[in-house]
Each structure stands twice: as structure tokens, then as C-alpha cells.
Design a protein around this motif. Structure first.
Motif, mmCIF file in Angstrom:
data_model
loop_
_atom_site.group_PDB
_atom_site.id
_atom_site.type_symbol
_atom_site.label_atom_id
_atom_site.label_comp_id
_atom_site.label_asym_id
_atom_site.label_seq_id
_atom_site.Cartn_x
_atom_site.Cartn_y
_atom_site.Cartn_z
ATOM 1 N N GLU A 346 0.838 -1.208 0.000
ATOM 2 C CA GLU A 346 0.000 0.000 0.000
ATOM 3 C C GLU A 346 0.874 1.260 0.000
ATOM 4 O OE1 GLU A 346 -3.820 -1.095 2.695
ATOM 5 O OE2 GLU A 346 -1.898 -1.184 3.725
ATOM 6 N N ALA A 347 1.926 1.230 0.827
ATOM 7 C CA ALA A 347 2.811 2.394 0.934
ATOM 8 C C ALA A 347 3.554 2.641 -0.371
ATOM 9 C CB ALA A 347 3.802 2.190 2.081
ATOM 10 N N ALA A 348 4.028 1.562 -1.005
ATOM 11 C CA ALA A 348 4.764 1.699 -2.264
ATOM 12 C C ALA A 348 3.871 2.303 -3.347
ATOM 13 C CB ALA A 348 5.305 0.344 -2.702
ATOM 14 N N GLN A 349 2.641 1.844 -3.431
ATOM 15 C CA GLN A 349 1.709 2.383 -4.421
ATOM 16 C C GLN A 349 1.436 3.863 -4.167
ATOM 17 O OE1 GLN A 349 -1.460 -0.400 -3.706
ATOM 18 N NE2 GLN A 349 -0.793 -1.802 -5.323
ATOM 19 N N PHE A 350 1.339 4.240 -2.908
ATOM 20 C CA PHE A 350 1.103 5.635 -2.543
ATOM 21 C C PHE A 350 2.286 6.507 -2.941
ATOM 22 C CE2 PHE A 350 1.110 9.118 0.602
ATOM 23 C CZ PHE A 350 -0.149 9.650 0.375
ATOM 24 N N LEU A 351 3.514 6.015 -2.712
ATOM 25 C CA LEU A 351 4.698 6.786 -3.082
ATOM 26 C C LEU A 351 4.769 7.008 -4.584
ATOM 27 C CD1 LEU A 351 7.682 5.525 -0.879
ATOM 28 C CD2 LEU A 351 6.198 7.501 -0.553
ATOM 29 N N VAL A 352 4.452 5.986 -5.354
ATOM 30 C CA VAL A 352 4.479 6.131 -6.812
ATOM 31 C C VAL A 352 3.473 7.195 -7.252
ATOM 32 C CG1 VAL A 352 3.972 4.976 -8.996
ATOM 33 C CG2 VAL A 352 5.337 3.813 -7.259
ATOM 34 N N GLU A 353 2.303 7.181 -6.621
ATOM 35 C CA GLU A 353 1.284 8.183 -6.951
ATOM 36 C C GLU A 353 1.780 9.591 -6.621
ATOM 37 O OE1 GLU A 353 -3.225 9.388 -5.502
ATOM 38 O OE2 GLU A 353 -2.490 7.350 -5.179
ATOM 39 N N ILE A 354 2.406 9.755 -5.455
ATOM 40 C CA ILE A 354 2.942 11.061 -5.065
ATOM 41 C C ILE A 354 4.023 11.505 -6.037
ATOM 42 C CG2 ILE A 354 4.347 12.260 -3.326
ATOM 43 C CD1 ILE A 354 1.593 12.062 -2.337
ATOM 44 N N LEU A 355 4.913 10.581 -6.389
ATOM 45 C CA LEU A 355 5.994 10.892 -7.321
ATOM 46 C C LEU A 355 5.451 11.399 -8.652
ATOM 47 C CD1 LEU A 355 8.502 7.973 -6.719
ATOM 48 C CD2 LEU A 355 9.167 10.362 -6.910
ATOM 49 N N ARG A 356 4.515 10.676 -9.182
ATOM 50 C CA ARG A 356 4.000 11.025 -10.509
ATOM 51 C C ARG A 356 3.198 12.327 -10.476
ATOM 52 N NH1 ARG A 356 2.445 4.786 -12.169
ATOM 53 N NH2 ARG A 356 4.527 4.218 -12.876
#
Length: 365
Positions: A346-356
Motif C-alpha cells: 500500500e505504501a509503495a503504491q502511494f509513493l508512486v502516486e505522489i511521485l507522478r
């Protein structure tokens, strides 16, 4: 993508949960690059981040709480350490901004992940990239509880936390009232490197799982005598302290393995209230016998979470030092189902969203 992970040197638990997150992120984004900015020991990093290619910058971003041992806090020493660190932060930020800017490829999306040094936001602002906190507490709550001269540090920490972009809120958490977008995540923990059978063969372990305990108090450790273990001759103990390994029914954790790696042959862990140890034990289905810890606000919420979700027993320090562990008495059952794993995904998916999102808004990607 470039992730700069600023990890507290206070304890190994911060590093362990960052490792679980970065491992999930690497699977999600195989081309992601990682910089670990932390004072945690190289041996620990080599073991915990072994499967994650990374660059290590030895940097101290926070003090946390100075401890006399695994169970006792020292507020005066903490205050002194904070006063000594503060004047060095500006130069460290400047140096790290230059080094990381040189590492970053043109047009590469970047983000600072902090667990959970307040000053990490200064690095993120110097780089012009977003910062995401990963935490179950902030040092503002810890210093507030300790009180006295540390109250001003609690306020300063709180103001820095508010300058982040978002918070990944782990289970067993304190307030973290920072007025930021919040993502609640589930249980995240690393995975043992070997199966139970592989461990028994490698470790030469003949004790039954139901009669095997892992005794570990983290990187600082806690001094006690091996005679305590010999009060339980029907039990075998995996220990992290050479003194305890003198017991006839104990074996020292091999230098190339983590406590987590030995959990598949154990039924219970005897430890202090600690986030990663609790998460690892819950994830591996172990019971927890926790020795009370004073002067650290996180301990109470950790124990409350353990009572809800895990088989447990709490020992007073006096009972622990007397060897009054009641190992043959069934542990108290949880009042709620065990937390499910997958928080790191869940955290990894959230970071990718923030990055993009943040980098596209800035015109980087």
C-alpha cells in the motif's frame, strides 16, 4: 525515479520498515534508485537492505531519545545530543543537496521518504522535491511526553513535520497531528531469509518450536544473566547477547542473520515494546512477551495494539529479572483478529502516486 530515504538512527525498527517498503517499491518500479541517508550501522544495512541496490550516505538527521539501555530513556542526555546536532544540520543539508543533485538524472522524478527525522524536510526543500513521512509516531509526541526543556524541541519538531507533503501512517500509532494528507497502511514487515527446515539444518537446532523462544532487546540490548534462561531447562533460547549464550539451553544468533530470520523456529519472542519486532512477530504468528518500558510514549500504544491483535503477556521489569516468565502458561489471546500484512505494498503504491503527481505538476515528468 530516485528515492532518498532519511532514516532515524534511534533504533533498527525504523530501518526495518523502510526496507520492507523499498523492497515493495522495487518490485513495483524495478528501475527505481535508492539512497539511504542514515547513521545506522553498515552491518545492519547490509543485512536488512541486502536485496535492494542502494547508495549509502552516512548522515545523522535526528537524535531520537538517548537510552541508558533498551528499557530506560535519558532526557538530559537527549537534550545535550539535540543541542550538539542542531548547529551541524545546515552544512549537512547543503552537502547532501549537492551530492544528490549530482546523482539525479536530468528529468528524473525524486522524493524524500523520512522515518522519521524532522530535519529531513530541510533536505527535501533544498532539493525541491516532496517529502513523505512514514511513521507510527513523531519525535514531537515523544519529547512532549518527556516534558521540561524538551518541550521546545517538541514544538520545533511538530512545525517541521507540518512541512511535509503527506504521511504514511503505520499501525500502533500516536497522534501525528501534522495537518497533512494521510494514508493509513496495514502491517508491514520483512520476510525471513530461510525456512524452518533450512534453519534447523544450518543452525543445528533440535528444540521443538513450541518450546523455543527468541530473546532480543534490539540494537542497544539489555544486560541480564544467563542463569535466567537456565531456570527454564525445558526451553531453548535464541539470543542476541553473548552473555546469555553461555546458558546450556541457548544459542547465539549468527552474525549474518537477523532476529527475524530465526522466527520460523520460534513460538514466542521475549522483548521490549518495539514496533518492528511486534510487526514481525505478528506477521510470523509468534506470541510476544513484552517487558515494560518506561519514559517512552510509544510503548503504551504498542502494548494496546498488541493486546488487540496478538497473543501476548506483559512482564514487569522485576518479574523479568527474576526469571518469572510463565513460559508454560498460555499467552493471553487477542481481542481482535490479527492485522493483515501488505502495508508495504500500500505504501509503495502511494509513493508512486505522489511521485507522478508532484513531479508532473513541477514539469519534471
Amino acid at each position: 525515479m530516485l528515492i532518498v530515504a532519511c532514516i532515524s538512527g534511534h533504533g533498527y525498527g525504523h530501518g526495518s520498515r523502510v526496507a520492507a517498503l523499498l523492497a515493495a517499491l522495487q518490485k513495483l518500479e524495478p528501475h527505481c534508485r535508492f539512497v539511504l541517508s542514515t547513521p545506522l550501522p553498515k552491518k545492519f544495512l547490509n543485512q536488512t537492505f541486502a536485496a535492494i541496490p542502494h547508495i549509502h550516505h552516512h548522515c545523522q538527521w535526528d537524535v531520537g531519545v538517548i537510552q541508558a539501555d533498551a528499557l530506560a530513556s535519558d532526557p538530559l542526555a537527549t537534550l545535550k545530543a539535540l543541542d550538539e546536532l542542531e548547529p551541524n544540520l545546515a552544512a549537512q543539508v547543503e552537502k547532501q543537496v549537492a551530492l544528490i543533485t549530482a546523482l539525479r538524472c536530468p528529468g528524473e522524478a525524486a522524493l524524500v521518504l523520512a522515518d522519521v527525522p524532522p530535519a529531513a524536510v530541510l533536505l527535501a526543500e533544498g532539493l525541491g522535491v516532496p517529502l513523505v513521512w512514514q511513521a507510527n509516531f513523531g519525535w514531537d509526541s515523544i519529547y512532549q511526553e518527556l516534558g521540561g526543556p524538551l518541550l521546545s524541541w517538541a514544538e520545533q519538531s511538530n512545525q517541521l513535520y507540518r512541512r511535509g507533503a503527506a504521511t504514511l501512517r503505520c499501525p500502533f500509532s500516536l497522534g501525528m497531528d501534522w495537518d497533512l494528507p494521510l494514508k493509513q497502511i496495514g502491517l508491514s514487515a520483512g520476510t525471513p531469509s530461510f525456512t524452518s527446515l533450512e534453519l534447523r539444518q544450518r543452525f543445528g537446532w533440535g528444540w521443538d518450536k513450541q518450546k523455543t523462544a527468541l530473546l532480543s532487546f534490539g540494537g542497544i540490548g539489555f544486560a541480564c544473566t544467563h542463569q535466567l534462561l537456565e531456570q527454564w531447562p525445558d526451553w531453548g533460547f535464541v539470543v542476541t547477547d553473548p552473555e546469555l549464550a553461555k546458558a546450556s539451553n541457548a544459542r547465539l544468533l549468527p552474525a549474518d542473520l537477523r532476529p527475524l530470520d530465526l522466527m520460523p523456529i520460534c513460538s514466542v519472542v521475549i522483548t521490549k515494546p518495539g514496533y518492528s519486532t511486534f510487526c514481525e512477530a505478528l506477521g510470523q504468528g509468534l506470541g510476544v512477551i513484552a517487558v515494560e518500558r518506561q519514559g517512552f510514549a510509544e510503548a503504551e500504544v504498542l502494548m494496546a495494539g498488541l493486546k488487540e491483535h496478538g497473543w501476548h503477556r506483559q512482564l514487569s521489569l522485576a518479574a523479568f529479572l527474576a526469571g518469572d516468565w510463565h513460559l508454560d502458561t498460555p499467552l493471553t489471546p487477542p481481542t481482535k483478529p490479527a492485522l493483515t500484512r501488505g502495508g508495504e505494498i500500500e505504501a509503495a503504491q502511494f509513493l508512486v502516486e505522489i511521485l507522478r503527481t508532484s513531479n508532473s505538476e513541477a514539469g519534471v515528468i
